[in-house]
Design a protein around this motif. Structure first.
Motif, PDB file in Angstrom:
ATOM      1  N   THR A  63      -5.727  -3.482   5.218  1.00 45.07           N
ATOM      2  CA  THR A  63      -4.415  -2.846   5.329  1.00 45.07           C
ATOM      3  C   THR A  63      -4.571  -1.351   5.565  1.00 45.07           C
ATOM      4  N   GLN A  64      -3.638  -0.800   6.304  1.00 46.85           N
ATOM      5  CA  GLN A  64      -3.618   0.644   6.510  1.00 46.85           C
ATOM      6  C   GLN A  64      -3.088   1.335   5.259  1.00 46.85           C
ATOM      7  N   MET A  65      -3.647   2.480   4.963  1.00 46.69           N
ATOM      8  CA  MET A  65      -3.192   3.280   3.825  1.00 46.69           C
ATOM      9  C   MET A  65      -1.686   3.535   3.944  1.00 46.69           C
ATOM     10  N   GLY A  66      -0.990   3.398   2.846  1.00 43.70           N
ATOM     11  CA  GLY A  66       0.445   3.614   2.834  1.00 43.70           C
ATOM     12  C   GLY A  66       1.258   2.344   3.005  1.00 43.70           C
ATOM     13  N   GLN A  67       0.610   1.281   3.439  1.00 42.73           N
ATOM     14  CA  GLN A  67       1.306   0.006   3.605  1.00 42.73           C
ATOM     15  C   GLN A  67       1.387  -0.737   2.279  1.00 42.73           C
ATOM     16  N   GLU A  68       2.275  -1.703   2.249  1.00 36.32           N
ATOM     17  CA  GLU A  68       2.427  -2.563   1.070  1.00 36.32           C
ATOM     18  C   GLU A  68       1.617  -3.843   1.267  1.00 36.32           C
ATOM     19  N   VAL A  69       1.015  -4.342   0.206  1.00 34.71           N
ATOM     20  CA  VAL A  69       0.319  -5.625   0.280  1.00 34.71           C
ATOM     21  C   VAL A  69       0.788  -6.530  -0.852  1.00 34.71           C
TER      22      VAL A  69
ATOM     23  N   ARG B 223       2.432  -1.280  -3.692  1.00 31.07           N
ATOM     24  CA  ARG B 223       3.224  -0.480  -2.745  1.00 31.07           C
ATOM     25  C   ARG B 223       2.452   0.766  -2.352  1.00 31.07           C
ATOM     26  N   SER B 224       2.658   1.189  -1.103  1.00 27.27           N
ATOM     27  CA  SER B 224       2.072   2.445  -0.634  1.00 27.27           C
ATOM     28  C   SER B 224       0.595   2.556  -1.036  1.00 27.27           C
ATOM     29  N   THR B 225      -0.214   1.667  -0.474  1.00 27.88           N
ATOM     30  CA  THR B 225      -1.621   1.575  -0.858  1.00 27.88           C
ATOM     31  C   THR B 225      -2.379   2.877  -0.583  1.00 27.88           C
ATOM     32  N   LYS B 226      -3.389   3.100  -1.438  1.00 26.66           N
ATOM     33  CA  LYS B 226      -4.254   4.268  -1.306  1.00 26.66           C
ATOM     34  C   LYS B 226      -5.680   3.784  -1.056  1.00 26.66           C
TER      35      LYS B 226
ATOM     36  N   GLY C 158     -10.970 -14.469  -5.987  1.00 31.78           N
ATOM     37  CA  GLY C 158     -10.620 -13.095  -5.672  1.00 31.78           C
ATOM     38  C   GLY C 158     -10.152 -12.872  -4.241  1.00 31.78           C
ATOM     39  N   THR C 159      -9.464 -11.746  -4.070  1.00 35.40           N
ATOM     40  CA  THR C 159      -9.086 -11.243  -2.755  1.00 35.40           C
ATOM     41  C   THR C 159      -9.744  -9.887  -2.583  1.00 35.40           C
ATOM     42  N   ARG C 160     -10.511  -9.759  -1.504  1.00 30.59           N
ATOM     43  CA  ARG C 160     -11.106  -8.458  -1.214  1.00 30.59           C
ATOM     44  C   ARG C 160     -10.087  -7.635  -0.447  1.00 30.59           C
ATOM     45  N   LEU C 161      -9.635  -6.554  -1.025  1.00 28.52           N
ATOM     46  CA  LEU C 161      -8.648  -5.671  -0.392  1.00 28.52           C
ATOM     47  C   LEU C 161      -9.359  -4.438   0.146  1.00 28.52           C
ATOM     48  N   SER C 162      -9.223  -4.227   1.450  1.00 31.19           N
ATOM     49  CA  SER C 162      -9.825  -3.053   2.098  1.00 31.19           C
ATOM     50  C   SER C 162      -8.708  -2.186   2.652  1.00 31.19           C
ATOM     51  N   ILE C 163      -8.650  -0.949   2.208  1.00 28.32           N
ATOM     52  CA  ILE C 163      -7.628  -0.007   2.660  1.00 28.32           C
ATOM     53  C   ILE C 163      -8.290   0.966   3.634  1.00 28.32           C
ATOM     54  N   LEU C 164      -7.723   1.056   4.830  1.00 28.10           N
ATOM     55  CA  LEU C 164      -8.310   1.911   5.860  1.00 28.10           C
ATOM     56  C   LEU C 164      -7.530   3.212   6.005  1.00 28.10           C
TER      57      LEU C 164
END
Lengths: 112, 112
Positions: free
Chosen positions: A13-19, A80-83, A106-112
């Motif tokens: 996910t892009q930074m600032g997006q919600e997941v 919300r608003s991922t960092k 698990g879910t691997r969450l990668s914030i770009l």
């Protein structure tokens, strides 16, 4: 043997997006949890949920986070608003009564 | 806050040997649990020992608990290549808290 299932296995996910991270706990379990594990670090507690409400939460679980049990089977974690620092493995767990917690893969969450 | 800490951080032994991992924690507990995590997977519950127990066995696993020293050990006897994984201790507090507090983990490698 029943399992806790989590989807997706990897979320980019892009930074600032919600997941929204999804979990299906074991069907007769009543207590639900989210934990996270930043790469190379400890597994950290985020929140516990029982009887349709949060029973305990950590300092990490601030207003950016929310949990929901939208139906009888799913348990979701919304960020919300991922960092960038939210990048981690997120684990869902459930338990019944005094039994140990059962964890999903698990879910691997990668914030770009 | 309570905190489980394992040592050693990494352990490499030959197949057939015994592996011992230690865990220390800081506050009073209701129980202490050991979990295994294979690479890229979730946490699998191995064994739970209650605060009023001193030793517990399950198959090739032996766990001890010393509440006076706030420490526990996990012994895996006759190790196998499939035992290669990270092992975590996790404590559950005695004040009604549901959350588990995990240690940093021991990375165990069994060499064939």
């Amino acid at each position: 043997e029943p399992e806790v299932t989590q989807t997706p296995s990897h979320q980019v996910t892009q930074m600032g997006q919600e997941v929204i991270l999804r979990c299906v706990p074991i069907s007769n379990h009543l207590y639900f949890y989210w934990y996270r594990q930043i790469l190379g670090q400890k597994v950290e507690f985020l929140v516990s949920f029982y009887n349709n409400e949060i029973s305990e939460k950590s300092e990490i679980f601030d207003d950016q986070f929310s949990v929901e049990r939208p139906d009888g089977s799913n348990f979701t974690l919304k960020i919300r608003s991922t960092k960038l620092e939210d990048s981690a493995m997120y684990f869902c767990a459930s338990r019944r009564g005094y039994q140990p917690q059962h964890f999903g893969d698990g879910t691997r969450l990668s914030i770009l | 806050s309570q905190q489980g800490e394992e040592d050693p951080q990494a352990l490499s032994i030959q197949e057939g040997e015994n592996a011992t991992m230690n865990c220390s924690y800081k506050t009073s507990i209701n129980n202490l649990q050991w979990y295994r995590q294979n690479s890229g997977r979730g946490l699998v519950h191995l064994i739970l020992i209650r605060s009023n127990e001193r030793e517990k066995h399950s198959g090739r696993l032996r766990v001890t608990l010393d509440t006076s020293k706030k420490s526990s050990s996990l012994l895996i006897t006759a190790s196998r290549a499939a035992d290669t994984a990270s092992y975590f201790c996790a404590t559950r507090g005695s004040q009604g808290a549901q959350k588990l507090v995990f240690g940093q983990g021991t990375r165990l490698t069994i060499n064939p």
